[in-house]
Every structure is written in C-alpha cells, then in structure tokens.
Design an enzyme around this catalytic site. Structure first.
Site, PDB file in Angstrom:
ATOM      1  N   LYS A 290     -10.691  30.618  32.651  1.00 44.67           N
ATOM      2  CA  LYS A 290     -10.195  31.881  33.176  1.00 44.67           C
ATOM      3  C   LYS A 290     -10.793  32.144  34.558  1.00 44.67           C
ATOM      4  CE  LYS A 290      -8.526  35.262  29.845  1.00 44.67           C
ATOM      5  NZ  LYS A 290      -8.756  36.577  29.234  1.00 44.67           N
ATOM      6  N   GLU A 374      -5.810  42.923  13.553  1.00 44.92           N
ATOM      7  CA  GLU A 374      -5.839  44.345  13.223  1.00 44.92           C
ATOM      8  C   GLU A 374      -5.652  44.605  11.732  1.00 44.92           C
ATOM      9  OE1 GLU A 374      -4.847  43.887  17.500  1.00 44.92           O
ATOM     10  OE2 GLU A 374      -4.039  43.007  15.667  1.00 44.92           O
ATOM     11  N   ARG A 402       0.461  47.067  14.281  1.00 41.81           N
ATOM     12  CA  ARG A 402       0.557  45.839  13.496  1.00 41.81           C
ATOM     13  C   ARG A 402      -0.164  45.948  12.152  1.00 41.81           C
ATOM     14  NH1 ARG A 402      -0.856  41.283  17.922  1.00 41.81           N
ATOM     15  NH2 ARG A 402      -2.463  42.761  18.526  1.00 41.81           N
TER      16      ARG A 402
END
Length: 633
Positions: A290, A374, A402
């Site tokens: 990244k 989640e 979700r």
C-alpha cells in the site's frame, strides 16, 4: 512481447485512451507507464482527496490485468472498489480523474452506469467472488466465452461471504480467476488466523517454485505412460503438504499460483497469460505494498487510505480536523471503561475509523478486532453480553447493514445489553451511495426491545454513551454522523429515558428534529422569524421510544408539523412521527424533510443537503409555502 512498440521517450500515459492501447506496448513501456500513473495519481488526489494508498499499491497489477485480458468482454470485478482509480485511468477516464468523488464527477468506486468497463457496483467488502461466480455461471449457461476475474484483498478475504463464495467456487469446476491482492492491510492492519496464514505463505514461497519446476519436469518426460504419470502427480500432491505452510486454497478446489511480486509486471504477465485459458478455478496470490512509490503513504497507509487534499512535497493534509464524533466517542468510552470493568469494545477491522484505537491501547484484553466480519462481531457481542459483560460494537452505519439478521436473532429477540455505536450515520458525502448511512433508523426501528438515540453534538454523544452504559437496558443504538461536530447546541438537561426536549418556543409550526440536524433546524427556525413565523423546535434524543406526548402537546397550538432527519423518508424518523400521530388520533398536516427513497450520489454534504431540500433556507421555504397554501400568510 516481440513486435511491440516503445513510447517511453515520448510519454506513455498520454497515449493510453483505453485498454486496447496497452496491447502493443513493450514491457519497458508498461514499467514506464506504472511510474507515470503513480505521479499522475499523487498529483490529482492531492488536490481532490480520495483513496491514495490502496491505488498506489495496485498500479502494476491493474496494468497487467488490462494488458492480458480484454475488458469489457472479459469481466473484472474489484472487491470494495476503492482501488479502481488506476482502472478508471486505463479505461478512458484519465481526464475525469480531477472530478473523482466530487458532485457531478466520477465515482470513487466502480459504477456500471459510468463505464462499460465497470461490470459490477462495489463499495463494501467481500462481495467480488460471489458476483464473479454468478457471472461465470451465467456465461456457461448462455454458451458465451470470456474470462471472469475477481480481485479481492486479504482484508476483504476475512469477510464470511468471501469464504462462502470460495467454498462454492472451488467446487464449481468452471473457469474463474480469483486474484488475491495481499498487502497485509484492510484499512487498518489485518488481524486473525487468515492473516497469519498468508504471512507464512509470503515468507515461505518455496512451494510455488518447486511445483512449477516439477510440472515442467513431468511435461518434458517423453511417453512415461499413464501409471507413471499418476505416481508422479501423487508425488507432486505430497510435496504441497511438505513444503507449503498450508494448502487451504488448493483443498477448496483452486489451482493456486503464488505468491507473486505484485510490482513485477513481467512475472505477473507470464502467470496471467498461462492461466487465462484454464477451464477451472484459479487463485493467483500477488503481494503488493500500500502506498507504493509515495513515502508518506508507504509509512502511514492508514492515514492515506482515504485522505483529504494534501501537500505532495510534505504529505501534510491541508485541512486536518482536530476533532470528530468518532474521536469524542472513543475518548468517552475509555473514560467509562476505567470506571466500568464490564465494558468491552468490538470493531470489524476499523479501530482507527471508529475511534477505538485509544481503547485498544488502554485495554488490549478488553478490545476485539474481528476482521471484516460484522455478522460475527454482533453475535460475539451477544455471547459476551449474555455472560454479563457490556459490549460496545463500533461500526459504520452502512457496514452494520450486513449484520441485520444477527441484530434481530441474536441480540434484539433476547433483549441483550449490547450497545451499537453507529458511526457515519446519515450522509457521508464523497464516498457516495454505497456508504451513505441513511437506512439505519428503518433497520432498527421495527425491532423489539431496542432503544435508538441520536445526538445533536459532542456533549450529547457523551451523555448518551454514559446513559447507555449506566442506565440503559437491552440493545441500544446510538447513531452519529461522520466528521466534525460542535458543542453546546442542545441545552444541558439530563437525559430522561424516552423524552424529547423543547429547544425553541413558538405557536406557528412545530419542527421535530433528531440528531445533528438540530443545528440546521434551529437555523431554519431563525430564518422563519424574519417572516414573523415562530417555531416550536423539539429535539428528539430518542427516536425509539418516541415521545408522542410532547409532540401532541405542541401540535395542539401549531397544527402544523415538519420533521427533519438525515435519513431516507421510508421508515425514518418522520415515518415514526406520522404513525404515532395516527395512533393518537391527530389529523395534522406533516412535512417530512428527509432524503428520497433513491440512491444518493457522492458529493459534499452541504451540496447534497441543498439539492434535496435539507439546508436551513430550503426548510424555511417549505414551511412558508405550506403556510401560504393553507392561508396563514
């Protein structure tokens, strides 16, 4: 790549208007192009803000995908999709990048209405393999011939849906390519057993080389016979158990290739060319970094995940805020946790974003980062709560969607003491329709046993969190917005369960408002005073239970109601008010000021409020129009 042309001396990027322009370039040009794209990205995103670290990490990978495959005929699905800026540049949107995430400009995520090269809308994680498998099966059923490629990060791979899709895809025996972009990060540092597993593969990549060499050896032995070939393949199968720190993907039914250097164009090019015609599931594991090529983003990828405009030379963000609702929440939770040992905090891979970093440092044994999961976070919280702890689940509104089944089945029906800190509730702005937190009131309000609160300012958030911990019973959701807030917007009155508070007194109209929209509602009321219109402004700390008594008392004198909320009309605060008035037998005209039941696009919040009539002047104009229509002006 013989017979290809070289544009290195003239500049490559300016000659790329679509993926077809990559096909004729020499390898050196592709490497030059990677550098040019990085410079272009840094220049443009420093001006607009956006997702910079993730995009710098996938430059070479994106170039290779568009060189080897034939988009839009071949389908490339990007998980989450915040890393598609390079994809947009290579698919004819280079000149539009300056408008990314700006109102009226291109989206920061893939959108099927924006380009034929965006074959699936994404914005949340862990969906790409499922979508890709659906497309692959549609291709097979319809007798078509094209490749389907799902690009998923190692962070997104921690989501349960990704495992469900891997399980099905590996058993499908169809042509599907999964690219695992392994950068050791989601937004924050990855956690969990899968992260450790991938780390072992990264540090012990010997199996890929041995398998490749062994396959070449077998293929070059002339006429060895079927039985001998079977023996050799059994030996190869045994090698993977001996040499690989795990064979998870192969055991699921994928042919595994990797780990590859995700910044080595020639290495990736060879592997993708080799596998694109295979008629079976393939997983290609590429390792990227990244922020690659921009040292501030390499050193602090979390900070540069989604960043405001910044100075390229120093990396300094130009308008860093000193506070936010998330930070106020995190600091207050630490204060409460020092007094209440039963408090534990849970995040789904978002300790920084939700403000829980300080809690994780202060109370590491009481802090749980479960990865992008989640559903698991909510049911684990239920397990903690049923044994007497006080779990606080901090999660963005759009991501909490979700876990709807778990909220109902595992928390609400059992009336467990779980606190949901619902961050980014309401319009979030630049991230657009997949991230707008405008559905959570509707999500929560129909559930039994639940309390829903929404603070107007920092002070109210602190009070509500303290109330939830010390006096609250059963599941409690506290919804609060993204970014900066203020103090002293609401009166300093102790919280009384289920009670609203009168902010302004007037006899012409009742304005009922919840959450941070209080400031806008008060501004609208002051605007109306210029026309001699005086408002009863009622601030609803509690959306559920709803204070019907105060509302009815006010409406007996005003006979006109406007509700104001940062949510869609359907199932929101205004819908609840209408239902409660009907139950009370009050036939009162009501203006519901909320977002329409359509996807709300990206753009600055203030621009979206104005567009949809939720700024103070628009609210005042609606009231004036209503009063004129009934002859009161």
């Amino acid at each position: 790549m013989d017979g290809k042309i070289c544009l290195c001396s003239a500049g490559v990027l300016e000659n790329i208007n679509g993926p077809e322009d990559l096909k004729n370039l020499k390898m050196c040009c592709l490497q030059t192009l990677a550098g040019e794209i990085r410079s272009f990205l840094i220049e443009k995103i420093s001006q607009t803000g956006g997702h910079i670290a993730s995009n710098l990490g996938v430059v070479e990978l994106t170039i290779v995908l568009h060189t080897v495959f034939q988009s839009p005929r071949d389908k490339i699905i990007w998980d989450v999709g915040h890393q598609t800026y390079v994809h947009k540049i290579l698919t004819g949107r280079r000149d539009q990048l300056a408008t990314i995430r700006q109102m009226g400009g291109i989206s920061g995520f893939p959108k099927i209405t924006e380009s034929e090269h965006d074959c699936f809308n994404t914005g949340h994680s862990s969906t790409s393999i499922s979508a890709a498998l659906g497309m692959a099966r549609a291709r097979d059923l319809m007798g078509d011939n094209y490749n389907v490629i799902a690009v998923i990060g190692d962070g997104a791979l921690t989501g349960g849906m990704a495992f469900e899709a891997l399980n099905d895809a590996g058993n499908s025996k169809t042509n599907l390519i999964v690219v695992l972009n392994d950068n050791e990060m989601s937004i924050s540092k990855n956690v969990g057993a899968l992260s450790r597993y991938l780390s072992r593969i990264r540090t012990e990549p010997i199996y890929y080389k041995v398998r490749t060499d062994f396959q070449t050896l077998v293929d070059n032995i002339p006429a060895i016979g079927k039985s001998a070939r079977k023996v050799l393949h059994k030996v190869k199968g045994s090698l993977k158990y001996l040499l690989l720190p795990g064979v998870f993907f192969e055991e699921l039914g994928f042919h595994y290739y990797g780990p590859l250097d995700g910044h080595n164009i020639s290495e990736m090019y060879r592997v993708f060319q080799r596998v694109k015609n295979l008629k079976e599931p393939v997983l290609i594991h590429v390792c990227t970094k990244k922020g690659r090529g921009y040292s501030p983003a390499e050193e602090k990828p979390q900070k540069y995940h989604g960043v405001s405009p910044f100075d390229v030379e120093t990396g300094k963000v130009l308008s860093e805020s000193n506070g936010s609702f998330s930070k106020v929440f995190g600091k207050k939770l630490v204060e409460l946790a020092e007094k209440h040992k039963e408090i534990v905090a849970i995040t789904a891979a978002m300790p920084e974003g939700t403000g829980l970093s300080l809690f994780s440092e202060k109370f590491p044994k009481r802090f749980f980062d479960v990865g992008i999961a989640e559903q698991h976070a909510v049911t684990m919280a239920a397990g903690l709560a049923i044994r007497g702890l006080r779990p606080v689940v901090a999660v963005y509104s759009s991501f909490l969607q979700r876990a709807y089944d778990q909220i109902i089945h595992d928390v609400s029906l059992m009336n467990l003491n779980v606190i949901f800190a619902v961050d980014r509730a309401g319009i979030v702005g630049d991230d657009g329709e997949t991230h707008q937190g405008i559905y959570d009131i509707a999500l929560f309000s129909t559930l039994p046993n639940i309390t829903i609160m929404s603070p107007a300012d920092y002070d109210e958030l602190e009070k509500m969190l303290e109330f939830a911990v010390e006096d609250g019973k059963g599941p409690i959701a506290i919804r609060y917005p993204r970014g900066q807030g203020k103090r002293n917007l609401a009166p300093d009155i102790p919280i009384e369960f289920g009670k609203a508070v009168k902010i302004m007194d007037g006899g012409d109209i009742t304005i009922a408002v919840t959450g941070h929209m209080l400031e806008i509602a008060v501004e609208a009321a002051k605007e109306l005073e210029k026309y001699g219109i005086h408002s009863d402004v009622l601030y609803y700390r509690f959306i559920k239970p709803f204070d019907t008594g105060l509302l009815c008392e006010s409406l007996k004198k005003t006979r006109l109601l406007m509700t104001v909320e940062d949510h869609i009309k359907s199932g929101g605060f205004g819908s609840i008010a209408l239902f409660k008035l009907n139950e009370a037998g009050m036939n009162i005209p009501v203006e519901v000021a909320a977002f329409p039941d359509i996807p709300i696009e990206h753009g600055k919040r203030e621009l979206l409020y104005h567009k949809y009539g939720l700024d103070s002047k628009s609210l005042a104009e609606r009231v004036l129009k209503r009063l004129k229509s009934r002859g009161d002006m």
